[in-house]
Scaffold this active site. Sequence first.
Site, PDB file in Angstrom:
ATOM      1  N   LYS A  40      35.002  44.159  42.596  1.00 24.59           N
ATOM      2  CA  LYS A  40      35.255  45.557  42.217  1.00 24.59           C
ATOM      3  C   LYS A  40      36.579  45.703  41.472  1.00 24.59           C
ATOM      4  O   LYS A  40      36.678  46.484  40.521  1.00 24.59           O
ATOM      5  CB  LYS A  40      35.211  46.463  43.452  1.00 24.59           C
ATOM      6  CG  LYS A  40      33.791  46.628  43.935  1.00 24.59           C
ATOM      7  CD  LYS A  40      33.667  47.576  45.084  1.00 24.59           C
ATOM      8  CE  LYS A  40      32.174  47.739  45.412  1.00 24.59           C
ATOM      9  NZ  LYS A  40      31.938  48.578  46.558  1.00 24.59           N
ATOM     10  N   LYS A  68      23.433  41.559  35.347  1.00 24.77           N
ATOM     11  CA  LYS A  68      22.858  42.379  36.420  1.00 24.77           C
ATOM     12  C   LYS A  68      22.915  43.868  36.044  1.00 24.77           C
ATOM     13  O   LYS A  68      23.951  44.336  35.579  1.00 24.77           O
ATOM     14  CB  LYS A  68      23.663  42.146  37.708  1.00 24.77           C
ATOM     15  CG  LYS A  68      23.186  42.973  38.883  1.00 24.77           C
ATOM     16  CD  LYS A  68      24.204  43.056  40.001  1.00 24.77           C
ATOM     17  CE  LYS A  68      24.140  44.444  40.573  1.00 24.77           C
ATOM     18  NZ  LYS A  68      24.661  44.732  41.833  1.00 24.77           N
ATOM     19  N   LYS A 105      25.492  50.321  37.605  1.00 35.44           N
ATOM     20  CA  LYS A 105      26.118  51.556  37.113  1.00 35.44           C
ATOM     21  C   LYS A 105      27.451  51.247  36.452  1.00 35.44           C
ATOM     22  O   LYS A 105      27.872  51.913  35.524  1.00 35.44           O
ATOM     23  CB  LYS A 105      26.384  52.507  38.282  1.00 35.44           C
ATOM     24  CG  LYS A 105      25.174  53.153  38.842  1.00 35.44           C
ATOM     25  CD  LYS A 105      25.529  53.850  40.154  1.00 35.44           C
ATOM     26  CE  LYS A 105      24.470  53.604  41.204  1.00 35.44           C
ATOM     27  NZ  LYS A 105      25.010  53.147  42.488  1.00 35.44           N
TER      28      LYS A 105
END
Length: 320
Positions: A110, A189, A192
Amino acid sequence: MRVLSGIQPSGKLHLGNYFGAMRQHIKLQNEHNAIYFIADYHALTSIRDKNALKRHVLDVALDYLALGLNPDKTIFFKQSDVPQVTELAWILSTITPMGLLERCHSYKDKIARGLLPCHGIFAYPVLMAADILIYQSELVPVGKDQKQHIEVTRDIAIKFNNIYGKAFKIPDEFTVAGCEVVPGVDGQKMSKSYNNTIGMFEAEKIIKKKVMGIITDSKAVEEAKDPQQSHLFALYALFADKQEKSDMAQKFRAGGLGYGQVKKELFQKIMEYFAPYRTKRQELENNLDYAEQVLADGAKRAQEIAQASMYKVKQAVGIM
Ligand code: ADP
Ligand code: TRP
């Protein structure tokens, strides 16, 4: 068996969410006691705009209901309507080894994607463990990328039970073979956060534009192509039956097939597949009270289970 899963309201849901997670969730509600929730506490780690968050929560609710979630069979609610889960997260954090969290891939991933490093992102697997354990879940259907968090949950539950006596069931993860990772329009992949998604409920012309824009190699029409190397083929395969898949693979290998043709067929398949769900979603959008009522009822039912677990936990640790 009690089945539980959550999905973050951090943006518009897409084909990866559907084939990797939501489709299984909806199937499992017919065979098990299902509990699904909208993980808005989790989404606070990436969304700091209150109106966007509210809209995403509503969108996830409408998406699930349109795709077939049946509130008579399933407890469906918003995570923050059961605030006891954050209380449990704290208690669990006091027995969670730092090393366990340091080994999680999600924090580094992240941060690499540009999220601001904060304690919430680091500690997020503990909140996820609380989500799972507070409802005494036995099976947790998630995409492959969430597998590590279920392992962390098991470790935390075993440790808690060892220290304080058996308070929690030890859950198993459930991932479906075959569609673990749905590729995005760029072949990475679908996510969002990669700006490469195709949403089930986007405007038809946007879906068309995205499908026609799927990145491919530059092989000419007449050249033979390897379907296994093509994310366009992988996306087509999600919607095709066995015969259609093998016919399409055959056409790839034979040469004479242009990617534009495959994209047109894929676009048609997406629209056909989701047509009834799109109609249903429009109906739900016209009567938002219904979705809100479903979430309110779900919250009541979820709270009863959470309260019973917290009673046990507080007694076990001695803060009753
Ligand atoms: P995103 O990466 O778009 O933010 P989330 O992390 O919110 O998606 O994932 C929600 C659920 O959908 C998870 O169970 C996850 O495993 C699944 N999922 C997300 N993207 C994909 C994908 N491309 N392929 C398969 N499953 C996916
Ligand atoms: N972490 C999950 C995701 O990002 C969402 C989630 C939160 C979840 N709590 C959960 C999934 C509990 C399963 C069980 O996709």
